[in-house]
Structures are given as structure tokens and as C-alpha cells.
Design a protein around this motif. Structure first.
Motif, PDB file in Angstrom:
ATOM      1  N   ILE A   4       0.820  -1.206   0.000  1.00  0.00           N
ATOM      2  CA  ILE A   4       0.000   0.000   0.000  1.00  0.00           C
ATOM      3  C   ILE A   4       0.860   1.265   0.000  1.00  0.00           C
ATOM      4  N   GLU A   8       0.605   4.436  -2.478  1.00  0.00           N
ATOM      5  CA  GLU A   8       0.450   5.813  -1.998  1.00  0.00           C
ATOM      6  C   GLU A   8       1.487   6.732  -2.636  1.00  0.00           C
ATOM      7  N   LYS A  18      -6.882   8.244  -7.763  1.00  0.00           N
ATOM      8  CA  LYS A  18      -7.540   6.988  -7.398  1.00  0.00           C
ATOM      9  C   LYS A  18      -8.512   6.552  -8.495  1.00  0.00           C
ATOM     10  N   SER A  33     -10.202   2.796  -2.593  1.00  0.00           N
ATOM     11  CA  SER A  33     -10.244   3.245  -1.194  1.00  0.00           C
ATOM     12  C   SER A  33     -10.296   2.058  -0.247  1.00  0.00           C
ATOM     13  N   GLU A  34     -10.940   0.988  -0.671  1.00  0.00           N
ATOM     14  CA  GLU A  34     -11.033  -0.210   0.160  1.00  0.00           C
ATOM     15  C   GLU A  34      -9.667  -0.884   0.329  1.00  0.00           C
ATOM     16  N   PHE A  36      -6.884   0.765   0.732  1.00  0.00           N
ATOM     17  CA  PHE A  36      -6.198   1.532   1.768  1.00  0.00           C
ATOM     18  C   PHE A  36      -6.784   1.264   3.160  1.00  0.00           C
ATOM     19  N   SER A  37      -8.052   0.950   3.215  1.00  0.00           N
ATOM     20  CA  SER A  37      -8.693   0.689   4.507  1.00  0.00           C
ATOM     21  C   SER A  37      -8.521  -0.761   4.953  1.00  0.00           C
ATOM     22  N   GLY A  38      -8.029  -1.617   4.070  1.00  0.00           N
ATOM     23  CA  GLY A  38      -7.818  -3.006   4.413  1.00  0.00           C
ATOM     24  C   GLY A  38      -9.017  -3.899   4.178  1.00  0.00           C
ATOM     25  N   ILE A  39     -10.077  -3.343   3.651  1.00  0.00           N
ATOM     26  CA  ILE A  39     -11.280  -4.130   3.380  1.00  0.00           C
ATOM     27  C   ILE A  39     -11.041  -5.075   2.205  1.00  0.00           C
ATOM     28  N   ARG A  40     -10.238  -4.617   1.254  1.00  0.00           N
ATOM     29  CA  ARG A  40      -9.995  -5.374   0.033  1.00  0.00           C
ATOM     30  C   ARG A  40      -8.510  -5.628  -0.133  1.00  0.00           C
TER      31      ARG A  40
END
Length: 212
Positions: A4, A8, A18, A33-34, A36-40
Motif C-alpha cells: 500500500i 500511496e 484513485k 479506497s477499500e 487503503f482501509s484493508g477491506i480489500r
């Protein structure tokens, strides 16, 4: 390894967004965005798409390095951004730069026109490079691709070539540790492959349905 933080850094480059990254990956905008948030998680198939769009495999060519020829930077007229870029088949550390080999004193291992990728900053003390090949800059400004040998007294060194007389008793201002060597024939193949990939990516993005 693509992480990540590398993404960035890539998004900080001019013109990189993005939304543009999502289009290059063929996913909806929110998917980036997911990441960066760790969702994906990043899919293996997406690594080359991300690398290509963000230029994470592009290394600036900052001039030429002498392998027999003497390269004096003040006479090169090299712009701050370098002479261009070389695209590697994998992501590279942002702190790497490249030089084009000039001369034949390091034949058969290095040929005129080869590209040598090195770390921008010297990361280890002089003594750790004894017996190794490296890109070096002398206190007097010349750059060479040579094997570093211990000199008669510290911090003097001898610079040896495969096919030329050694340069003895000189002081080094900088040592560029070699991390990748690209033969000149391979460079042309990589350029052709990068061109084909860009065309294929543009075609795919134009007709692709967004993924999750």
C-alpha cells in the motif's frame, strides 16, 4: 513486493488519481479506497496493472557510467529528471536510479549500452564493497563501473576492470550498489512489451465492466 505504501507514493505523482487507478485496474472507484482501509486485498492479476499505471517499475536514467570511457558529469548536460526512464518487469524501490554503460573495459559481463540500476544513496560503508563491482563516483567527479579493491591506505581504493589497466589510489565520493543489470538487448524487448501492455490495457479499459 507491491504494498500500500508503494501505491500511496505512486498516487502522489502528477496526473495520478484513485479514479485513474481504478480505471486501469478495471474496478469501481470505491475499490481503491477499500485497498487503503484493508477491506480489500490486491489480486495477483492486478499487480501489473497497478505497477504500469503508477509507473512503479520506471527507473530514471541519470546519465552514463564509464566502463573504459571517462564520464565527467559536468559535461553531460543531464537534466534533473534524467535522460529518460527504463521500465522494469517488476516494481522497484523508489530510491533507485539507472546509468547507461559506456565503454567495453568490463566485457564480457557488461557491454556498451547495458543499463545498470543502483540504489540512489550509499547504504553501506566502503569496506563492505571490497571485491565487488559497483558504480562509483570519484572525488574528482568522474563516474565508473568497476570492481572496488582495497588501496594501500584508507580511504584510498583501486578500481579494477576486466579489460583495462586499474585506476589506483583514488578516493570515492559515492558508491552505487548494483541491484539490477539489464543487457541492451533485453531493454529493447522490455520497451516493446511495455508498449503492447499499454495498448492492451487501454483497449481493455474501454470495454470492461467494472469489477468489485
Amino acid at each position: 513486493m507491491l504494498d500500500i505504501k508503494a501505491i500511496e507514493r505512486g498516487l502522489q505523482k502528477p496526473g495520478k488519481t484513485k479514479g485513474g487507478l481504478a480505471a486501469a485496474m478495471g474496478v469501481r472507484a470505491g475499490a481503491v479506497s477499500e485497498l487503503f482501509s484493508g477491506i480489500r486485498l490486491i489480486k495477483a492479476s492486478e499487480v501489473p496493472l497497478i505497477t504500469e499505471y503508477l509507473g512503479l517499475n520506471a527507473v530514471p536514467i541519470m546519465g552514463r557510467v564509464g566502463a573504459g570511457a571517462t564520464i565527467e558529469p559536468e559535461h553531460e548536460q543531464v537534466p534533473p529528471e534524467g535522460l529518460g526512464e527504463v521500465d522494469l518487469p517488476f516494481p522497484m524501490d523508489e530510491e533507485t536510479i539507472a546509468f547507461e554503460v559506456a565503454g567495453d573495459s568490463m566485457l564480457p559481463k557488461y557491454e556498451n549500452g547495458d543499463i545498470i540500476v543502483v540504489f540512489r544513496n550509499q547504504r553501506h560503508p566502503l569496506s563492505s564493497f571490497y571485491g565487488e563491482e559497483a558504480v562509483v563516483r570519484l572525488k574528482s567527479g568522474e563516474r565508473y563501473l568497476k570492481t572496488i579493491e582495497r588501496g594501500k591506505t584508507s580511504p584510498l581504493v583501486n578500481l579494477k576492470s576486466f579489460n583495462a589497466k586499474p585506476i589506483n589510489g583514488v578516493k570515492l565520493e559515492w558508491i552505487g550498489e548494483i541491484c539490477v543489470t539489464l543487457p541492451r538487448g533485453q531493454i529493447e524487448r522490455l520497451k516493446n512489451k511495455a508498449t503492447r501492455n499499454r495498448r492492451a490495457a487501454a483497449k481493455a479499459v474501454g470495454g470492461r465492466t467494472w469489477e468489485k
